[in-house]
Each structure stands twice: as structure tokens, then as C-alpha cells.
Write a protein that holds these residues in place. Sequence first.
Motif, PDB file in Angstrom:
ATOM      1  N   VAL A 183      -3.144  -7.360   5.678  1.00 46.80           N
ATOM      2  CA  VAL A 183      -2.770  -7.253   7.103  1.00 46.80           C
ATOM      3  C   VAL A 183      -3.736  -6.305   7.815  1.00 46.80           C
ATOM      4  CG1 VAL A 183      -0.959  -6.548   8.709  1.00 46.80           C
ATOM      5  CG2 VAL A 183      -0.340  -7.772   6.617  1.00 46.80           C
ATOM      6  N   LYS A 184      -3.993  -5.176   7.183  1.00 44.92           N
ATOM      7  CA  LYS A 184      -4.895  -4.194   7.807  1.00 44.92           C
ATOM      8  C   LYS A 184      -6.271  -4.813   8.055  1.00 44.92           C
ATOM      9  CE  LYS A 184      -2.529  -0.347   5.616  1.00 44.92           C
ATOM     10  NZ  LYS A 184      -2.488   0.456   4.408  1.00 44.92           N
ATOM     11  N   HIS A 219      -5.050  -5.168   0.945  1.00 42.85           N
ATOM     12  CA  HIS A 219      -5.009  -4.661   2.333  1.00 42.85           C
ATOM     13  C   HIS A 219      -5.063  -5.789   3.364  1.00 42.85           C
ATOM     14  CE1 HIS A 219      -5.291  -0.715   0.802  1.00 42.85           C
ATOM     15  NE2 HIS A 219      -6.595  -0.557   0.788  1.00 42.85           N
ATOM     16  N   ASP A 244       0.844  -1.197   0.000  1.00 46.84           N
ATOM     17  CA  ASP A 244       0.000   0.000   0.000  1.00 46.84           C
ATOM     18  C   ASP A 244       0.880   1.247   0.000  1.00 46.84           C
ATOM     19  OD1 ASP A 244      -2.169  -1.661   0.204  1.00 46.84           O
ATOM     20  OD2 ASP A 244      -2.331  -1.459   2.382  1.00 46.84           O
ATOM     21  N   THR A 254       2.495   1.847   3.302  1.00 51.82           N
ATOM     22  CA  THR A 254       3.307   0.748   3.860  1.00 51.82           C
ATOM     23  C   THR A 254       4.771   0.934   3.460  1.00 51.82           C
ATOM     24  OG1 THR A 254       1.434  -0.762   3.705  1.00 51.82           O
ATOM     25  CG2 THR A 254       3.596  -1.770   3.939  1.00 51.82           C
TER      26      THR A 254
HETATM   27  N1  URA Z   1      -1.234  -5.851   3.914  1.00 55.84           N
HETATM   28  C1  URA Z   1      -1.713  -4.595   3.936  1.00 55.84           C
HETATM   29  O1  URA Z   1      -2.736  -4.326   4.540  1.00 55.84           O
HETATM   30  N2  URA Z   1      -1.034  -3.655   3.279  1.00 55.84           N
HETATM   31  C2  URA Z   1       0.127  -3.883   2.624  1.00 55.84           C
HETATM   32  O2  URA Z   1       0.725  -2.966   2.066  1.00 55.84           O
HETATM   33  C3  URA Z   1       0.625  -5.197   2.615  1.00 55.84           C
HETATM   34  C4  URA Z   1      -0.080  -6.168   3.271  1.00 55.84           C
END
Ligand code: URA
Length: 239
Positions: A192-193, A190, A103, A106
Motif C-alpha cells: 500500500v505504501k 510494503h 508492517d 501498521t
Molecule cells: N501494505 C503496506 O504497505 N504495509 C502493510 O503493512 C500492509 C500492506
Amino acid sequence: MRLDKFLADMQLGSRKEVKSYIKKGLVQVNQVTVKQDKFQVKPETDEIFFDGEKIGYQQFFYYMLNKPAGVISATRDTQHKTVMDFLQKPDFRPDLFPVGRLDKDTEGFVLLSNDGNLAHRLLAPKKHVEKEYFAKVEGIVSQADVTAFAKGLLLDKGELALPGELTILKVDEENETSEISLIIHEGKFHQVKRMVQAVGKKVVYLRRDRIGSVRLDKALSLGEYRPLTDEELAVLSKS
Ligand code: URA
């Protein structure tokens, strides 16, 4: 391979420019001056000299970039800086692209390459190549969250995230913030978020530290890059 393509691939000039260098007699193949641009060469075995200098051949290039926030993981963008803008001469090549996206906000490890096969292997959902992230989170991450991540999570829009390995690195009870590391095996939008959101918390800082078995080099400051070592490339190719 055509001689003019070989020279253009090695960044000696545009196709038009290298054709004119060939016509001028600046290029030798195995000690013989060649003036035809379509002359066929074998890049691995022929000795090719340009203006008296031996030109080695490399088909694929691989760079590890420590991406800063505010930068887009794309080859071009009309408004924002892209990951390609960090590559300096002579490393910049128009066929390089980011292998996978981070992102805009990130930070961390972005692989830049012109190797489409490796990109495909690293990104194919079925391959489940591991990626490791460090995140700062608003909210107190708990052991219950670790268990929930290990089982897999139901994300917004009904999408399912595969199990991820969540490690709690630090919890600040007073400010209700946490630091975590997370290993995931897929790359949803997205991801991880959204996984953190699924347990009622919010990512406020995110950095990718690892792709497959290759770790982001701590010696690289934000915006710096370097070629992958042969060893890194070998382990990445096996990922
Ligand atoms: N997960 C996310 O939410 N954002 C990233 O940039 C990479 C993985």
C-alpha cells in the motif's frame, strides 16, 4: 493419534507431563483407564477424560487480532513485541502463527492460526484474496489517482502492482492530507505504501480492515483478539 499427543495438543501439558499423567492413571478412554502413552485414540469419536473432565478435540484454531503499531508480525523477535505476545492462556499455542504480515507501524486485522492449508490458500499469489486498508495520506488524492490505481501501477524497482480499488474518503485541502480506503488483491512487500508513493504521496497511517470477506471487528480495541466465528471461518475458507 497417540493418546499423549492428543493430550499435549489439547494443552494439558508438555508431552513429558502428559505421559506422567497417563502413567498415574488420570486418563480414561471410553470409560477405561489407559496407562500406555502410545495408546491410539480417535479424537473425533472416542470419549477421553482427564482427571474426571471430558476433553473435546479441536485441531485448528483461528483468532482475529487487532494489531497495534510497534508490533512485529512474527512468532518471535528478540527486541520487539510480536503478535503472539497478545495471546493469553489457554489460547496461546506454540504452533500458532500470523497468516500474512503487516508492517511494524501498521495496525489492524491479523489472522493467527495453526492451519497451514488455510494460510497457504489465503496467501497464494494466484488466489488474489482481497484485503482492504484504511490509510491517512500526506498529499491530496485525486480522481486521477483513482484511475491510476484501477489500471495497476508501476512501483519502485520496476515491480508492477495489480489494479486496486481506491476510494477517496476525505480531503483536507488546507493541510494537504487525505483519507482513503484501498482494496488490493495481492500482498507485495510494503504494497500500500509503495502504491501511494507511486502517485507521489505518502502513507502516514495504515490499518487493515478486511481479509477476504471478513471484517475487523470494531469491538476489538488495539491489542485485543477473539476467535473467528464459525460463519467467518466458513467465508474465509471460501475466499
Ligand atoms: N501494505 C503496506 O504497505 N504495509 C502493510 O503493512 C500492509 C500492506
